[in-house]
Design a protein around this motif. Sequence first.
Motif, short mmCIF file in Angstrom:
data_model
loop_
_atom_site.label_atom_id
_atom_site.label_comp_id
_atom_site.label_asym_id
_atom_site.label_seq_id
_atom_site.Cartn_x
_atom_site.Cartn_y
_atom_site.Cartn_z
N SER A 147 0.68 -1.11 -0.06
CA SER A 147 0.04 0.23 -0.02
C SER A 147 0.78 1.22 -0.16
CB SER A 147 -0.96 -0.13 1.33
OG SER A 147 -1.91 -1.19 1.05
N PHE A 148 2.11 1.21 0.72
CA PHE A 148 2.87 2.37 0.62
C PHE A 148 3.58 2.61 -0.54
CE2 PHE A 148 7.33 3.84 1.20
CZ PHE A 148 7.05 4.93 1.77
N PHE A 149 4.07 1.55 -1.35
CA PHE A 149 4.46 1.77 -2.71
C PHE A 149 3.49 2.18 -3.57
CE2 PHE A 149 8.02 -1.47 -1.81
CZ PHE A 149 9.16 -0.64 -1.69
N THR A 150 2.28 1.69 -3.60
CA THR A 150 1.38 2.18 -4.51
C THR A 150 0.93 3.62 -4.28
OG1 THR A 150 0.39 -0.17 -4.54
CG2 THR A 150 -1.00 1.66 -5.29
N ASP A 151 0.76 3.85 -2.94
CA ASP A 151 0.60 5.39 -2.85
C ASP A 151 1.61 6.29 -3.27
OD1 ASP A 151 -2.02 4.78 -2.17
OD2 ASP A 151 -1.92 5.12 -0.06
N CYS A 152 2.80 5.71 -3.08
CA CYS A 152 4.04 6.43 -3.39
C CYS A 152 4.30 6.62 -4.92
CB CYS A 152 5.51 5.89 -2.86
SG CYS A 152 5.43 5.95 -1.01
N HIS A 153 3.71 5.55 -5.54
CA HIS A 153 3.91 5.63 -7.18
C HIS A 153 2.86 6.61 -7.73
CE1 HIS A 153 3.00 3.39 -10.93
NE2 HIS A 153 3.97 4.17 -11.28
N GLU A 154 1.62 6.66 -7.05
CA GLU A 154 0.79 7.54 -7.37
C GLU A 154 1.19 9.07 -7.26
OE1 GLU A 154 -3.63 9.03 -6.14
OE2 GLU A 154 -3.27 6.95 -5.85
N LEU A 155 1.77 9.15 -6.24
CA LEU A 155 2.39 10.58 -5.79
C LEU A 155 3.61 10.80 -6.86
CD1 LEU A 155 2.39 12.94 -3.90
CD2 LEU A 155 3.94 11.63 -2.28
N TYR A 156 4.26 9.88 -7.32
CA TYR A 156 5.48 10.03 -8.15
C TYR A 156 4.85 10.37 -9.65
CZ TYR A 156 9.34 9.23 -11.37
OH TYR A 156 10.09 9.35 -12.35
#
Length: 134
Positions: free
Chosen positions: A92-101
Amino acid sequence: MSATYYFAIVGATDSPLYEAEFGVHRSENKHLHQFVVHAALDLVEDALFLTNACYLKTVDKYNDWNVSAYVTPSNVRLMLLHEARSEDAIRSFFTDCHELYMKTLMNPFYEPNSPILSQAFDSKINTLAKKYLL
């Protein structure tokens, strides 16, 4: 006492785009964290041949630390150095970070594959870390 996390975004050309530490800050270990994460980049490349998923789970271990990776379709690697942690929270952390990126990439003032220096980006990454990791 909370755990230590080191998060890095590494560009397609292996250039560091962003890095952050969460939890207990031990400045004497920062270079070791960077070394362990960047040493795992070769293992990420190997893991890409075995799956077509973006989230690669744990790709390397060093002492009590695990290195988890997430690779975007454009081959940007999101890397997290952590102690044992829930795979769902990390995903979940990675998915949200990818969206932010991705939102950062859409900014016309951001040059792709250049370091991310935005205070707003840093603040949002820290908020995601508090939500999922700490």
